[in-house]
Enzyme design. Structure first.
Site, mmCIF file in Angstrom:
data_model
loop_
_atom_site.group_PDB
_atom_site.id
_atom_site.type_symbol
_atom_site.label_atom_id
_atom_site.label_comp_id
_atom_site.label_asym_id
_atom_site.label_seq_id
_atom_site.Cartn_x
_atom_site.Cartn_y
_atom_site.Cartn_z
ATOM 1 N N GLU A 75 0.865 -1.185 0.000
ATOM 2 C CA GLU A 75 0.000 0.000 0.000
ATOM 3 C C GLU A 75 0.896 1.228 0.000
ATOM 4 O O GLU A 75 1.862 1.304 0.759
ATOM 5 C CB GLU A 75 -0.884 -0.009 1.255
ATOM 6 C CG GLU A 75 -1.709 1.267 1.418
ATOM 7 C CD GLU A 75 -2.603 1.246 2.674
ATOM 8 O OE1 GLU A 75 -3.069 0.160 3.082
ATOM 9 O OE2 GLU A 75 -2.804 2.337 3.247
ATOM 10 N N GLU A 110 -2.521 11.195 3.411
ATOM 11 C CA GLU A 110 -3.541 10.976 4.438
ATOM 12 C C GLU A 110 -3.542 12.218 5.306
ATOM 13 O O GLU A 110 -2.512 12.881 5.455
ATOM 14 C CB GLU A 110 -3.213 9.764 5.301
ATOM 15 C CG GLU A 110 -3.461 8.448 4.621
ATOM 16 C CD GLU A 110 -3.254 7.298 5.603
ATOM 17 O OE1 GLU A 110 -4.252 6.740 6.073
ATOM 18 O OE2 GLU A 110 -2.084 6.980 5.898
#
Lengths: 492, 287
Positions: B164, B169
């Site tokens: 990932e 974020e």
């Protein structure tokens, strides 16, 4: 010929250009004179920056402000050579029980439109709460006053940020800083010291998400009278910005930051200073925005008609000691609303409606009138008060009127309970002297209440020095707005 | 010179060129600071500019619907839908909107779009220009997941073995900070290789910012606007586990509400909240 003419044209053109440049420059410098107030953001770095010679302008010592505790400190600083040092007095300090005041720009005022916050570093000798910090107060207009309440001091340096509600308004601001601090705990509060450093307006760039509000974000509906005038400042005007830390910082913002609008200007009008005038019967909704952002909350005014005149007192002046009445000469008072912190919510005080002086209290829980000199009421038999509540009240009127003698050695009082349609007897401590008054209130109608002054043997009240009259809402009763008039003692 | 010679010459030249590039790359990787170039990938292979109102290109994007298992593994509180209330294109912008409403047993709705099975690629420059939402409990992300992610059967690998790459974020309660991370075997979840980047005099919820990575077989560069703020190298990854970034990944953009990473919204969180995406662009071919 043609060439010459051309040259001539060219020359003219150049001349015109020159003229236009010069005139342009002149125009610019004219404008600069208007707009070129200093843009310095610094207020105190290692010394005051561009402030008046007295640096610190105290609140009125007559009101209890202590002027002794302000200075600078070379040994405790956040940065550099000097910091502001404030010695908060004890509550019973003979020189005044709290400290506070303002810093004023020494010039004509500064252009702060390029900044978005006032920031400073502070620390305390102990953890404590400073009641108010802010800016925009100059003791003249206070037009763009901003206040941040109850900042918590740590014993280490911390940075504090006071966002500017709308910087575009601050083209010529003189009020650089305001603070107010009292001691710790209950009377007599304990004194302490705090320091402030690097006080300045800054362009942080990282504060955003404005959430302005009025009336606590509620859609409030109130009944008012034709001719009434009041300030929107009484309706909790706030601006909130999200700081870089993610914390929502809420400040009290003066009405002039807000653009108010009325849904019906034939009923209610709001001026630039946030003063509302009720000019016709009907209903009008006041809404607002700051810098294009809608303000949460609104105020709907139902204007029924003219304000009823309180019944004119008929007693001879020689039998009356008047506290507040157009019919008599009043004794001197310090205030009709002491704005007692921290529990009092009551706003308002003396107002004039259609030429009639009345006391108007909103957001009511309790309010006190303090007489300048203690009053001897030994000869008096009654205390008279006229009360009008604008709303048609269905339930729960329960109030206490307290006549108080508060002096250096003791406090004595007489309490009088005033019940409305749903009278509830209270057994709470301190109510032992209550008697019922059987007042029956109607919305928008004056009610005269005559309270007998009872013997000292029954109440304990020392009648030789009454200096406080307190009106209080009790038992969570449903009283939010009061008009009061003809407040006097009399003898039959 | 015969034909073979010519060919060998060409090969030599190519080799030399490659060597040069390698030397250059080595020089760069020896010095992973902010002076590195971030524009090695110049061949635009995917671009969604969101220029057509009410149109989400189904050749590029698909949706995840629902509230996943255990809130998509993070105790997230939203229910993802593809309703226009939650995801739409207006005025040249893709809008993902988190709404507070009772919906299929969840307290919030939002949306999650992905290029799974549609646009997948190994290496390249992936970037998007985004204005982020604000407030406690808002968790938007722009990230990549290995195309082979699955339940471990057939040719799939379970997370985190499939890899990932979190390009961006953000926690709504930290409006000036974003995080860039990789997750893989030996360095996943709380143990991910990550770095945060904070704006000094700006914030992410009041304007658009470009979030991107430059992903090569040897490193992943992270940048915000024109600032390269981190480089995660293969070597760095292999000190903790296995480098699993040599296979195609797909893009995910979502706006989660609540969850382990950020905590639940509080009474100050304003709803609805929007994540605005101006464009998503993918480039390949580095030099």
């Amino acid at each position: 010929m043609k060439t010459i003419k051309y040259k001539y044209t060219k020359a003219t053109f150049l001349l015109l250009l020159l003229l236009s440049i010069t005139s342009c420059e002149r125009e610019l410098s004219d404008k600069a004179e208007f707009a070129n107030y200093g843009t310095t953001g610094d207020i105190f770095i290692d010394a005051p920056v561009g402030l008046t010679d007295q640096f610190f302008v105290s609140f009125d010592p007559a009101g209890g402000a202590n002027t002794e505790g302000f200075g600078t400190d070379e040994s405790v600083t956040y940065q550099g050579e000097s910091a502001i040092r404030i010695d908060v007095p004890a509550g019973d300090d003979v020189n005044g029980g709290y400290i506070g005041g303002i810093f004023v720009d020494r010039g004509v005022g500064r252009n702060l439109t390029g900044y978005d916050a006032l920031t400073f570093w502070a620390k305390g000798s102990t953890t404590a709460t400073v009641g108010l910090v802010g800016f925009g107060t100059d003791f003249i207009e206070d037009k763009y006053a901003v206040g941040l309440e109850n900042i918590k001091l740590s014993t280490d340096w911390r940075k504090y940020t006071i966002p500017i509600p709308d910087a575009s308004k601050l083209i010529q601001e003189k009020g650089m800083f305001i603070f107010s601090a009292g001691g710790i705990g209950t009377f007599p509060e304990m004194g302490y010291t705090f320091w402030m450093d690097e006080l300045k307006f800054e362009k942080l760039g990282n504060i955003g998400q404005p959430q302005p509000a009025m009336a606590s974000g509620e859609d409030r509906v109130e009944t008012k009278f034709l001719g009434d005038q009041f300030s929107m400042a009484d309706y909790s005007l706030r601006q909130t910005f999200n700081l870089a830390s993610g914390i929502n910082q809420t400040v009290i913002a003066a009405p002039s930051y807000f653009s108010f609008s009325s849904s019906d200007i034939e009923v209610a009008r709001v001026n630039e200073s946030g003063i509302v005038s009720l000019v016709g019967s009907g209903s009008a909704k006041i809404t607002a925005s700051i810098a294009g952002v809608s303000v949460a909350g609104s105020l709907t005014l139902n204007v029924a008609g003219g304000f009823p005149v309180a019944p004119a007192p008929t007693l001879a002046a020689s039998n009356v000691i008047s506290i507040f009445s157009d019919g008599y000469t009043d004794v001197a008072v310090n205030y009709y609303n002491g704005f007692w912190q921290p529990y009092q919510t009551t706003l308002g005080g003396e107002i004039t409606i259609d030429g009639q002086n009345v006391l108007n209290y909103t957001n009511f829980n309790f309010v006190g009138t303090q007489l300048t000199a203690p009053l001897d009421i030994s000869e008096m038999t009654h205390f008279s008060i006229d009360i009008l509540m604008p709303e048609v009240l269905a339930t729960d009127i329960d109030m206490l009127i307290v006549l108080k003698n508060e002096n250096a050695t003791e406090t004595t009082l007489q309490q009088q309970r005033i019940g409305g349609q749903t009278y509830q007897w209270s057994t709470q401590t301190g109510d032992i002297n209550d008697t019922e008054s059987n007042a029956t209130f109607e919305g928008g109608v004056w009610k005269t209440i005559k309270i007998p002054i009872r013997p000292t043997a029954e109440t304990g009240l020392d009648k030789t020095g009454v200096n406080l009259i307190i009106i209080e809402r009790i038992k969570s009763s449903n009283v939010t707005e009061l008009h009061i008039d003809n407040l006097y003692f009399y003898k039959e | 010179m015969d034909k073979n010679n010519k060919n060998s010459m060409r090969i030599t030249t190519t080799l030399l060129k490659t060597l040069c590039v390698l030397v250059l790359l080595i020089a760069f990787s020896c010095n992973p600071d902010e002076t590195q170039t971030v524009a090695e990938f110049k061949n635009l292979v995917l671009s969604d500019e969101f220029d057509t109102d009410d149109f989400i290109d189904s050749d590029i994007w698909t949706f995840d619907i629902g509230n996943g298992t255990n809130g998509w593994g993070n105790n997230e509180e939203q229910f993802y839908t593809k309703r226009t209330e939650n995801v739409s294109v207006q005025n040249g912008t893709l809008i993902i909107k988190a709404i507070k409403e009772d919906y299929s047993g969840s307290d919030y709705t939002s949306s999650k779009i992905l290029t799974k099975g549609l646009k997948e690629q190994a290496y390249g420059r992936f970037e998007a220009r985004i204005q982020l939402p604000t407030g406690q409990g808002m968790w938007p992300a722009f990230w990549l997941l290995g195309a082979n992610c699955g339940d471990g059967t057939a040719d799939t690998e379970v997370w985190p073995n499939c890899g990932e790459i979190d390009i961006m974020e953000y926690r709504g309660q930290e409006p000036t900070v974003v995080h860039g991370s990789v997750h893989g075997p030996g360095y996943a979840a709380g143990n991910a290789i990550t770095k945060t980047y904070a704006l000094e005099n700006d914030r992410f919820d009041t304007g658009f910012h470009v979030f991107g990575i430059e992903w090569t077989p040897g490193y992943i560069n992270y940048y915000v606007d024109d600032v390269l703020y981190n480089q995660i190298t293969r070597q760095q990854v292999e000190e903790k586990g296995t480098w699993v970034f040599d296979q195609p990944f797909y893009i995910i953009i979502n706006l989660a509400v609540g969850g382990n990473f950020i905590g639940a919204p509080n009474e100050e969180t304003v709803f609805p909240q929007t994540m605005l995406i101006d464009y998503v662009r993918v480039y390949n071919k580095y030099l």
